[in-house]
Design a protein around this motif. Sequence first.
Motif, mmCIF file in Angstrom:
data_model
loop_
_atom_site.group_PDB
_atom_site.id
_atom_site.type_symbol
_atom_site.label_atom_id
_atom_site.label_comp_id
_atom_site.label_asym_id
_atom_site.label_seq_id
_atom_site.Cartn_x
_atom_site.Cartn_y
_atom_site.Cartn_z
ATOM 1 N N LEU A 107 1.481 2.464 -23.118
ATOM 2 C CA LEU A 107 2.698 3.078 -22.589
ATOM 3 C C LEU A 107 2.398 3.961 -21.387
ATOM 4 O O LEU A 107 3.189 4.035 -20.439
ATOM 5 N N THR A 108 1.252 4.627 -21.399
ATOM 6 C CA THR A 108 0.857 5.457 -20.260
ATOM 7 C C THR A 108 0.687 4.598 -19.010
ATOM 8 O O THR A 108 1.166 4.944 -17.923
ATOM 9 N N LEU A 109 0.015 3.461 -19.155
ATOM 10 C CA LEU A 109 -0.164 2.554 -18.020
ATOM 11 C C LEU A 109 1.156 1.920 -17.610
ATOM 12 O O LEU A 109 1.402 1.691 -16.417
ATOM 13 N N LEU B 105 3.176 1.583 -13.901
ATOM 14 C CA LEU B 105 3.742 0.342 -13.376
ATOM 15 C C LEU B 105 5.215 0.524 -13.008
ATOM 16 O O LEU B 105 5.673 0.021 -11.976
ATOM 17 N N PHE B 106 5.966 1.239 -13.835
ATOM 18 C CA PHE B 106 7.360 1.545 -13.536
ATOM 19 C C PHE B 106 7.484 2.184 -12.154
ATOM 20 O O PHE B 106 8.330 1.799 -11.345
ATOM 21 N N ALA B 107 6.667 3.198 -11.904
ATOM 22 C CA ALA B 107 6.752 3.936 -10.648
ATOM 23 C C ALA B 107 6.438 3.046 -9.453
ATOM 24 O O ALA B 107 7.185 3.021 -8.465
ATOM 25 N N VAL B 108 5.342 2.303 -9.518
ATOM 26 C CA VAL B 108 4.901 1.503 -8.375
ATOM 27 C C VAL B 108 5.879 0.368 -8.080
ATOM 28 O O VAL B 108 6.256 0.133 -6.927
ATOM 29 N N VAL B 109 6.312 -0.342 -9.125
ATOM 30 C CA VAL B 109 7.214 -1.490 -8.918
ATOM 31 C C VAL B 109 8.572 -1.041 -8.391
ATOM 32 O O VAL B 109 9.118 -1.632 -7.445
ATOM 33 N N SER B 110 9.131 0.017 -8.968
ATOM 34 C CA SER B 110 10.461 0.468 -8.532
ATOM 35 C C SER B 110 10.428 0.964 -7.090
ATOM 36 O O SER B 110 11.334 0.665 -6.298
ATOM 37 N N VAL B 111 9.388 1.687 -6.728
ATOM 38 C CA VAL B 111 9.259 2.141 -5.344
ATOM 39 C C VAL B 111 9.048 0.943 -4.418
ATOM 40 O O VAL B 111 9.619 0.879 -3.319
ATOM 41 N N GLY B 112 8.239 -0.029 -4.854
ATOM 42 C CA GLY B 112 7.987 -1.207 -4.025
ATOM 43 C C GLY B 112 9.249 -1.989 -3.731
ATOM 44 O O GLY B 112 9.482 -2.404 -2.591
ATOM 45 N N LEU C 135 0.826 -1.198 0.000
ATOM 46 C CA LEU C 135 0.000 0.000 0.000
ATOM 47 C C LEU C 135 0.868 1.259 0.000
ATOM 48 O O LEU C 135 0.585 2.230 -0.714
ATOM 49 N N GLY C 136 1.949 1.232 0.792
ATOM 50 C CA GLY C 136 2.850 2.376 0.841
ATOM 51 C C GLY C 136 3.546 2.614 -0.483
ATOM 52 O O GLY C 136 3.632 3.748 -0.963
ATOM 53 N N ALA C 137 4.045 1.533 -1.099
ATOM 54 C CA ALA C 137 4.722 1.671 -2.389
ATOM 55 C C ALA C 137 3.762 2.172 -3.461
ATOM 56 O O ALA C 137 4.115 3.039 -4.273
ATOM 57 N N ALA C 138 2.549 1.633 -3.461
ATOM 58 C CA ALA C 138 1.565 2.069 -4.450
ATOM 59 C C ALA C 138 1.183 3.532 -4.233
ATOM 60 O O ALA C 138 0.963 4.272 -5.198
ATOM 61 N N SER C 139 1.112 3.961 -2.964
ATOM 62 C CA SER C 139 0.769 5.354 -2.667
ATOM 63 C C SER C 139 1.847 6.302 -3.181
ATOM 64 O O SER C 139 1.553 7.310 -3.836
ATOM 65 N N ILE C 140 3.109 5.984 -2.881
ATOM 66 C CA ILE C 140 4.202 6.835 -3.349
ATOM 67 C C ILE C 140 4.279 6.814 -4.873
ATOM 68 O O ILE C 140 4.405 7.858 -5.525
ATOM 69 N N GLY C 141 4.197 5.606 -5.457
ATOM 70 C CA GLY C 141 4.266 5.486 -6.906
ATOM 71 C C GLY C 141 3.135 6.226 -7.605
ATOM 72 O O GLY C 141 3.360 6.942 -8.587
#
Length: 257
Positions: free
Chosen positions: A82-84, A88-95, A49-55
Amino acid sequence: MQGTIDGYSYGLITPVAGYIMACLGSALGLRCTVRSVRSGRRMPGWLALGAASIGCGIWTMHFIGMLGFKVRETAIGYDGPLTLASLLFAVVSVGVGVSAVVYRGTRLPVLLTAGLFTGLGVAGMHYTGMAAMQMEGTVRYDPTTVAVSVLIAVVAATAALWAAVSVRGLSAAIGASLVMGVAVTGMHYTGMAAFSVQLHTHTTAAAGTGSTAVVLPTLVGALAFLIVAGTIVVFDPLLILGDDEADIDRRVPSARR
């Protein structure tokens, strides 16, 4: 023909709104990370949840900024997949980064490696989102400015990961999120400054789907998620009862010497 770029077509509305969303996502992510270290078997859920929030906060900031981005001589469309993918890049990398520092601590080698991975992921989110733009022209980037934007992303990510397991208390989390918002916004607009476009001789409407058809629905979804995440954090019993800071310090790996 060189395209005339306007990154602030709505004035300060989009930069300020984007900054607020970056701060909100960061604040929620920090609070979720604190929750995770006291939640036992629920730790993976809080970390996710935290990673998804930051991402989502970072991604929402980016595309709110993009709503104010125009090339005056041509329409801009967006490629949906590509937009989606950029989200995914943001959420996964932060996670990955948050999980690394929560489970392994903030020793310098761990922190630097996790910060590098997350920073590159955030930069990947930005430039994947830029690649989703479709217009009648050839896009170019200034390599030096791109390198500066990536450096900002890595430094910001490293600081954010350190803050995720080191910041205690609501006021400190708010202060950290305000700083993180500045870093994320700075990275975005530095990356945008690297952008230029050489228009084709005959410009027509962009081939992709328009910004309102792709970006706005996705933004609404990301905003809805942040509202849900905020509701979960606000009504979490640990927050209502108050943080036991001493107990948190005993359980966070970064407190180990």
